[in-house]
Design a protein around this motif. Structure first.
Motif, short mmCIF file in Angstrom:
data_model
loop_
_atom_site.label_atom_id
_atom_site.label_comp_id
_atom_site.label_asym_id
_atom_site.label_seq_id
_atom_site.Cartn_x
_atom_site.Cartn_y
_atom_site.Cartn_z
N PHE A 1 0.82 -1.20 0.00
CA PHE A 1 0.00 0.00 0.00
C PHE A 1 0.86 1.26 0.00
N LEU A 2 1.87 1.31 0.87
CA LEU A 2 2.72 2.50 0.97
C LEU A 2 3.53 2.72 -0.30
N TYR A 3 4.09 1.65 -0.83
CA TYR A 3 4.89 1.76 -2.05
C TYR A 3 4.01 2.04 -3.26
N GLY A 4 2.86 1.36 -3.33
CA GLY A 4 2.02 1.45 -4.50
C GLY A 4 0.88 2.43 -4.36
N THR A 5 -0.18 2.03 -3.67
CA THR A 5 -1.44 2.78 -3.71
C THR A 5 -1.35 4.18 -3.13
N ALA A 6 -0.75 4.35 -1.96
CA ALA A 6 -0.68 5.67 -1.32
C ALA A 6 0.00 6.68 -2.24
N PHE A 7 1.02 6.23 -2.93
CA PHE A 7 1.71 7.09 -3.89
C PHE A 7 0.92 7.19 -5.19
N ALA A 8 0.49 6.06 -5.72
CA ALA A 8 -0.03 6.00 -7.08
C ALA A 8 -1.32 6.76 -7.27
N VAL A 9 -2.25 6.65 -6.32
CA VAL A 9 -3.55 7.31 -6.50
C VAL A 9 -3.38 8.82 -6.58
N PHE A 10 -2.59 9.39 -5.70
CA PHE A 10 -2.43 10.84 -5.71
C PHE A 10 -1.55 11.28 -6.88
N TYR A 11 -0.59 10.47 -7.24
CA TYR A 11 0.21 10.73 -8.44
C TYR A 11 -0.69 10.77 -9.67
N ALA A 12 -1.58 9.80 -9.77
CA ALA A 12 -2.44 9.71 -10.94
C ALA A 12 -3.48 10.84 -10.97
N LEU A 13 -4.12 11.09 -9.83
CA LEU A 13 -5.18 12.10 -9.80
C LEU A 13 -4.65 13.50 -10.08
N PHE A 14 -3.58 13.87 -9.40
CA PHE A 14 -3.05 15.20 -9.63
C PHE A 14 -2.30 15.29 -10.95
N GLY A 15 -1.92 14.14 -11.49
CA GLY A 15 -1.29 14.15 -12.81
C GLY A 15 -2.23 14.65 -13.89
N PHE B 1 -4.16 28.88 -16.49
CA PHE B 1 -4.64 28.25 -15.26
C PHE B 1 -6.14 27.95 -15.29
N ARG B 2 -6.83 28.47 -16.29
CA ARG B 2 -8.26 28.20 -16.37
C ARG B 2 -8.52 26.72 -16.60
N GLY B 3 -7.81 26.14 -17.56
CA GLY B 3 -7.97 24.72 -17.83
C GLY B 3 -7.53 23.86 -16.66
N PHE B 4 -6.45 24.29 -15.97
CA PHE B 4 -5.98 23.55 -14.81
C PHE B 4 -7.05 23.48 -13.72
N LEU B 5 -7.69 24.62 -13.44
CA LEU B 5 -8.73 24.64 -12.41
C LEU B 5 -9.94 23.82 -12.83
N GLN B 6 -10.26 23.87 -14.12
CA GLN B 6 -11.36 23.04 -14.61
C GLN B 6 -11.06 21.56 -14.40
N GLU B 7 -9.83 21.17 -14.70
CA GLU B 7 -9.43 19.78 -14.52
C GLU B 7 -9.42 19.41 -13.04
N LEU B 8 -8.96 20.33 -12.21
CA LEU B 8 -8.90 20.07 -10.78
C LEU B 8 -10.30 19.81 -10.23
N PHE B 9 -11.25 20.63 -10.63
CA PHE B 9 -12.62 20.45 -10.16
C PHE B 9 -13.25 19.19 -10.76
N ALA B 10 -12.76 18.80 -11.93
CA ALA B 10 -13.32 17.61 -12.57
C ALA B 10 -12.77 16.31 -12.00
N VAL B 11 -11.66 16.39 -11.25
CA VAL B 11 -11.00 15.15 -10.84
C VAL B 11 -10.87 14.96 -9.34
N ILE B 12 -10.94 16.03 -8.55
CA ILE B 12 -10.72 15.91 -7.11
C ILE B 12 -12.05 15.97 -6.37
#
Length: 547
Positions: A79-93, A248-259
């Motif tokens: 979990f620490l090596y994979g999921t805890a890192f991967a989910v936030f890496y993927a979402l904020f990516g 930053f407009r597109g970034f905020l749109q993506e942020l609201f669409a994914v978080i």
């Protein structure tokens, strides 16, 4: 020759000094060569990726000490090596990938490098699994800036015919970083614990000191990265793209669409039917997560996975309305999806064996941390580098002869590691022989080398299947498959099967069930990629690009 970060084109010398100097309708021929500055820029990006994977992978060599000090098991390490890192890496990516498509990529990479380096250092002060998990999530968020920025920069530094090789060189940093992390981690833990048996300054033990030692230098590298020059988007392909008016407009749109829970606001803005669908998907994933929690007892694992998968769905649904051309070339392209999921199966195998290789050597073969770090780190770095470079070169050679040539290299990276993985993780400790660990290290490194050959081919394929302005988003989507599928599930499932069976060997070998799935996906990609690549511009225009 241009004055930008590195393309040699048929344009006049003053055609593009900076990103704002090239008119969007400039008639330029695609570049045929890369400039010396392009290779200089690639060298710095390579170092960034080395540090990226040092910070990401060092937990594998520290795992035995972390488990002992914090009372964790193999599933927790997965979990620490994979999921805890991967989910936030993927979402904020996802939003950060969009920002890489619209803002200054050098600045974005500099900021991300500083964040993940600081969070790696913070990991050194963890006192329990929860605080270490939170720090790993922070590392994932910071590292999410790296590859969208770097892939996009490299694709604007090197012409198409050299892109597979250039991306493979950058990707080689993965294997150097992974190998170096084992060597550094092993030596620091052994040296620190010998010097301070009861804990050193600030009460830190060896594994905590190792996190600090690899995190702090990243802040210095960030200052160097900040000196790079930003290239003109698309100039290398003869398609110069002007800077975005509101980056930053597109970034905020993506942020609201994914978080979450902002995703519900984004869905409501698209209409009540979109909101209802989102709520339905949340309910379905919640039920699935609840069932898996009851089955495994891994509450955080499946909550994180459910949140991650829901966020991806929400983002894709939002992207379909906000940027139909990008959606069409990524989520609407079977060729793109087959490619990234097929490579995701390679990552599934590779991350699981990487996660538990050091633990297997310590627990089953009885080797010391310093010896494990030296052998697995050294051989892993060499094997990974050789594999990714040769794979990248081979992918370019095959691509010149067949539009599906790169898919062959990805399939090679999935199939050929199977035998070395089996031979490595069936090695047992023979008291009459001192070669057991050597055998294990050689076979693990061979598997690593063969799997690494697929990365450059997969990366180059994703870049070729989209328009220049979409490359950061395409990279973020590519890494969804490698992280939310490969990294978030492979190591955890190997660790969980180890706990269930009582055998780390059984745990790691169980991941081979993914191979038939990967082969089916890559066969589909082999058939679909040629037409998809030939029709990129036409499909983008049909979806509204340039309208």
């Amino acid at each position: 020759m241009t004055g930008t970060i590195g393309t040699e084109t048929h344009a006049t010398p003053d055609s593009a000094a900076t990103a704002g100097d090239t008119p969007p309708d400039a008639a330029l021929s695609p570049a045929t060569h890369a400039t010396p500055y392009a290779w200089y820029g690639l060298g710095i990006l390579f170092l960034v990726y080395v540090l990226n994977f040092i910070d990401r992978q060092i937990i594998t060599i520290l795992a035995p000490d972390i488990k002992a000090d914090l009372g964790l098991d193999d599933a927790d390490i997965g979990f620490l090596y994979g999921t805890a890192f991967a989910v936030f890496y993927a979402l904020f990516g996802i939003p950060l990938g969009r920002l890489a498509d619209s803002w200054n990529r050098v600045r974005l990479l500099t900021l991300g490098l500083a964040i993940w380096s600081a969070m790696t250092a913070v990991s050194g002060f963890a006192k329990n699994g929860t605080t270490l998990g939170l720090a790993r999530m922070g590392v994932g968020i910071g590292e999410a800036t790296a590859s969208p920025s770097a892939y996009s920069l490299i694709s604007d530094m090197f012409p198409k015919r050299m892109r597979g090789t250039a991306l493979a060189i950058y990707s080689a940093g993965l294997y150097f970083g992974g190998g170096i992390s084992l060597m550094i981690g092993g030596f620091i833990v052994a040296g620190w614990n010998n010097a301070y048996p009861g804990g050193g300054p600030l009460g830190l033990v060896g594994w905590q000191a190792a996190f600090l030692a690899v995190g702090i230098p990243g802040l210095l590298l960030a200052a160097w990265v900040a000196t790079l020059r930003e290239p003109v988007r698309g100039l290398v392909d003869g398609l110069p793209t002007p800077p975005a008016a509101e980056p930053f407009r597109g970034f905020l749109q993506e942020l609201f669409a994914v978080i979450p829970p902002f995703t519900l606001i984004s869905a409501a803005q698209r209409g009540m039917s979109a909101l209802a669908v989102n709520i339905g998907v949340i309910a379905a994933l919640a039920v699935a997560a609840f069932g898996l929690i009851l089955l495994t007892g891994a509450t955080l694992q499946w909550i994180c996975i459910a949140v991650g998968y829901y966020a991806v769905f929400s983002w894709a649904a939002s992207l379909r309305l906000r940027d139909p051309a990008t959606f069409a070339l990524i989520w609407g392209s079977p060729a793109f999806l087959y490619t990234i999921l097929g490579y995701g199966c390679v990552a599934f195998l590779s991350y699981a064996t990487t996660a538990f290789g050091p633990s297997y050597a310590a627990q089953v073969l009885g080797e010391s941390t310093a010896t494990i770090g030296l052998w697995l780190g050294g051989l892993g770095a060499a094997g990974g580098f050789i594999g990714v470079i040769l794979g990248g070169r081979m992918s370019d050679w095959l691509r010149a002869r067949s539009e599906s040539g790169r898919i062959i290299v990805i399939a090679f990276g999935l199939l050929t590691p199977i035998i070395p993985i089996v031979l490595a993780f069936t090695t047992v400790n023979d008291p009459d022989s001192n070669m057991d660990f050597v055998r294990f290290a050689v076979f693990v490194s061979l598997a690593n080398m063969l799997a690494s050959s697929a990365l450059g081919a997969a990366a180059a394929t994703t870049q070729d299947l989209v328009m220049p302005r979409m490359r950061g988003t395409a990279t973020a989507t590519f890494f969804l498959a490698t992280t939310l599928f490969g990294l978030a599930l492979g190591p955890y499932l190997a660790g969980q099967m180890s706990v269930i069976s009582g055998s780390l060997s059984t745990g790691v070998l169980s991941i081979l069930v993914i191979v038939p799935v990967g082969i089916a996906l890559l066969l589909a990609a082999y058939r679909a990629v040629p037409l998809a690549e030939r029709t990129v511009v036409e499909r983008a225009q049909a979806a509204g690009e340039g309208a």
